[in-house]
Design a protein around this motif. Sequence first.
Motif, PDB file in Angstrom:
ATOM      1  N   CYS A  44       0.773  -1.359   0.194  1.00 21.06           N
ATOM      2  CA  CYS A  44       0.361   0.198   0.175  1.00 21.06           C
ATOM      3  C   CYS A  44       0.780   1.276   0.161  1.00 21.06           C
ATOM      4  O   CYS A  44       1.915   1.618   0.461  1.00 21.06           O
TER       5      CYS A  44
ATOM      6  N   ILE B  31      -5.652  -2.567 -10.991  1.00 19.88           N
ATOM      7  CA  ILE B  31      -6.801  -2.705  -9.590  1.00 19.88           C
ATOM      8  C   ILE B  31      -5.942  -3.539  -8.937  1.00 19.88           C
ATOM      9  O   ILE B  31      -5.191  -4.133  -9.643  1.00 19.88           O
ATOM     10  N   SER B  32      -5.209  -2.645  -7.741  1.00 22.47           N
ATOM     11  CA  SER B  32      -4.807  -3.025  -6.731  1.00 22.47           C
ATOM     12  C   SER B  32      -5.373  -3.479  -4.909  1.00 22.47           C
ATOM     13  O   SER B  32      -5.810  -1.995  -5.175  1.00 22.47           O
ATOM     14  N   THR B  33      -5.320  -3.720  -4.260  1.00 22.19           N
ATOM     15  CA  THR B  33      -6.146  -4.706  -2.862  1.00 22.19           C
ATOM     16  C   THR B  33      -5.582  -4.812  -2.227  1.00 22.19           C
ATOM     17  O   THR B  33      -4.607  -5.375  -2.635  1.00 22.19           O
TER      18      THR B  33
ATOM     19  N   GLU C 199      -7.367   0.243  -2.160  1.00 23.30           N
ATOM     20  CA  GLU C 199      -7.612  -0.011  -2.974  1.00 23.30           C
ATOM     21  C   GLU C 199      -7.443   1.279  -3.494  1.00 23.30           C
ATOM     22  O   GLU C 199      -8.806   1.920  -3.498  1.00 23.30           O
TER      23      GLU C 199
ATOM     24  N   SER D 286     -10.206   4.125  -4.307  1.00 25.15           N
ATOM     25  CA  SER D 286     -10.976   3.682  -4.800  1.00 25.15           C
ATOM     26  C   SER D 286     -11.885   3.054  -2.784  1.00 25.15           C
ATOM     27  O   SER D 286     -13.000   3.230  -2.850  1.00 25.15           O
ATOM     28  N   ARG D 287     -11.401   2.701  -2.673  1.00 29.59           N
ATOM     29  CA  ARG D 287     -10.901   2.159  -0.887  1.00 29.59           C
ATOM     30  C   ARG D 287      -9.645   3.283  -0.143  1.00 29.59           C
ATOM     31  O   ARG D 287      -8.664   2.930  -0.046  1.00 29.59           O
TER      32      ARG D 287
ATOM     33  N   CYS E 186      -7.017   4.060   2.534  1.00 26.55           N
ATOM     34  CA  CYS E 186      -6.256   3.037   3.827  1.00 26.55           C
ATOM     35  C   CYS E 186      -6.832   4.232   4.922  1.00 26.55           C
ATOM     36  O   CYS E 186      -7.114   4.953   5.070  1.00 26.55           O
TER      37      CYS E 186
END
Length: 84
Positions: A18, A36-38, A44, A55-56, A58
């Motif tokens: 992250c 996309i990376s989660t 995300e 997208s989301r 931290c």
Amino acid sequence: MTSLLTSRIQTLVAQSRCPACGMPIVSGGGGIAFAISTFECGAEFVIANEEIAVSRACPSASHVAARHLNQEAAQAVAEAGPIC
């Protein structure tokens, strides 16, 4: 597709941690115009409107710090072994 979009996709797909807190990646991938990376922290990142976007988010630094402290405590117990 522009060279800048290609570079952004490559940059996002190359992330193994992250960018905000350093937690490891859970899943990620990309294609011609999408990536996309989660991450374990729940963050995300995606390609949206030809830019890297969140997208989301931290969690806050306090949540990340608490997770690390809990992991430290669990590891200490595991290393100490059973109490007789």
